[in-house]
Design an enzyme around this catalytic site. Structure first.
Site, PDB file in Angstrom:
ATOM      1  N   SER A  16      -7.094  -0.379  -3.254  1.00  0.00           N
ATOM      2  CA  SER A  16      -5.785  -0.651  -2.513  1.00  0.00           C
ATOM      3  C   SER A  16      -5.778  -2.086  -2.663  1.00  0.00           C
ATOM      4  O   SER A  16      -6.847  -2.831  -2.666  1.00  0.00           O
ATOM      5  CB  SER A  16      -6.102   0.026  -1.028  1.00  0.00           C
TER       6      SER A  16
ATOM      7  N   TYR B 233     -10.070   2.531   6.800  1.00  0.00           N
ATOM      8  CA  TYR B 233      -9.069   2.594   5.477  1.00  0.00           C
ATOM      9  C   TYR B 233      -9.510   1.493   4.553  1.00  0.00           C
ATOM     10  O   TYR B 233      -9.976   1.564   3.472  1.00  0.00           O
ATOM     11  CB  TYR B 233      -7.689   2.823   5.596  1.00  0.00           C
TER      12      TYR B 233
HETATM   13  C1  GCO Z   1      -1.072   0.665   5.493  1.00  0.00           C
HETATM   14  C2  GCO Z   1      -0.776   0.966   4.057  1.00  0.00           C
HETATM   15  C3  GCO Z   1      -1.637   0.772   3.084  1.00  0.00           C
HETATM   16  C4  GCO Z   1      -1.133   1.006   1.721  1.00  0.00           C
HETATM   17  C5  GCO Z   1      -1.762   0.438   0.396  1.00  0.00           C
HETATM   18  C6  GCO Z   1      -1.865  -0.855   0.329  1.00  0.00           C
HETATM   19  O1  GCO Z   1      -0.847   1.240   6.404  1.00  0.00           O
HETATM   20  O2  GCO Z   1      -0.913  -0.636   5.517  1.00  0.00           O
HETATM   21  O3  GCO Z   1      -0.976   2.664   4.405  1.00  0.00           O
HETATM   22  O4  GCO Z   1      -2.891   0.863   3.414  1.00  0.00           O
HETATM   23  O5  GCO Z   1      -1.151   2.380   1.694  1.00  0.00           O
HETATM   24  O6  GCO Z   1      -3.135   0.843   0.635  1.00  0.00           O
HETATM   25  O7  GCO Z   1      -2.395  -1.306  -0.727  1.00  0.00           O
END
Ligand code: GCO
Length: 256
Positions: A147, A160
């Site tokens: 990501s 995440y």
């Molecule tokens: C968020 C998004 C991001 C994108 C992606 C960006 O809440 O900022 O979900 O995480 O999904 O990962 O590269």
């Protein structure tokens, strides 16, 4: 080998986790169109079988493998079932992931762990099972889905971000340990893509404007725009590429 053959996945089998929808579904379809036999994965058996059937209806070779990528025993059982059926995983795409948007001070340990388990530990569990079988064959391709947050943080998505940062370093670890065995492990860093996971962001006018202003391409990405990079990393065209994270993000990671 001719240039076009370099990208041919004919005769190879690809297991893509979380491929009933979104990025995984798009990558699966693209790899199938490049010749790969597909193993579709999702937690829900009905949805997984439905996705595999859709791909078969599109003329592709696809079988369903429904299991929870965070469950070590289920992952091992899934690979043992493939072994029993004589199915060798040549290409593993660790795509399964969830998002959880919440300030860290409000975040529960359970939610922290759930994101880390789904987005990072699963890639270790599947990578380990795949590598145990790829090493004796002296070849294999592992593609981890990272990501923008593999490199940059955004407030309220820290578990995440940590998981995707871990994906970047897990990819390098896989290259370090398995490169000598003919395995190439690389990662793709999608930008802001039009997926169900991002629906709340796409429909938020301020966030939508921010993404469009912050991205040189001036728009969100489409899941099918990952297919070319996925095929490249799954094919002979990338046999001397290892441990890399390739951003497919409209240029966002590269600009202030
Ligand atoms: C968020 C998004 C991001 C994108 C992606 C960006 O809440 O900022 O979900 O995480 O999904 O990962 O590269």
């Amino acid at each position: 080998m001719t240039a076009t053959r370099l990208f041919d996945l004919t005769g190879r089998t690809a297991l893509i986790t979380g491929s009933t929808r979104g990025l995984g579904r798009a990558i699966a379809e693209g790899m199938g169109q490049a010749g790969a036999a597909l193993i579709v994965n999702g937690r829900d058996p009905q949805a997984t079988e439905a996705a595999a059937q859709e791909l078969r209806d599109a003329g592709l070779s696809a079988r369903a493998a429904s299991f929870d990528v965070t469950d070590e025993a289920a992952v091992e059982a899934a690979f043992h079932e493939l072994d029993a059926d004589g199915v060798e995983v040549d290409i593993l795409v660790n795509n399964a992931g969830i998002q959880h948007r919440q300030p860290m001070v409000e975040l529960s340990l359970a939610d922290w762990q759930r994101v880390i388990d789904t987005n990072l530990t699963s890639a270790f569990l599947l990578g380990r099972e795949a590598a145990r079988r790829m090493i004796p064959r002296k070849r294999g391709k592992i593609i981890n889905i990272g990501s923008l947050t593999s490199d940059l943080a955004r407030a309220t998505v820290t578990p995440y971000t940590v998981a995707k940062g871990g994906i970047k370093m897990l990819t390098k670890g896989m290259a370090a340990e398995w490169g000598a065995h003919g395995i190439q492990a690389n990662a793709i860093g999608p930008g802001y893509m039009l997926t169900d996971m991002n629906e709340a962001l796409v429909s938020n006018p301020e966030f939508d404007a921010w993404v469009k202003g912050r991205t040189p391409a001036g728009r969100w990405g489409r899941p099918d725009e990952l297919v070319g990079t996925a095929i490249y990393l799954a094919s002979d065209a990338s046999n001397y590429v290892n441990g890399q994270l390739i951003f497919v993000d409209g240029g966002m990671i590269s600009v202030l």
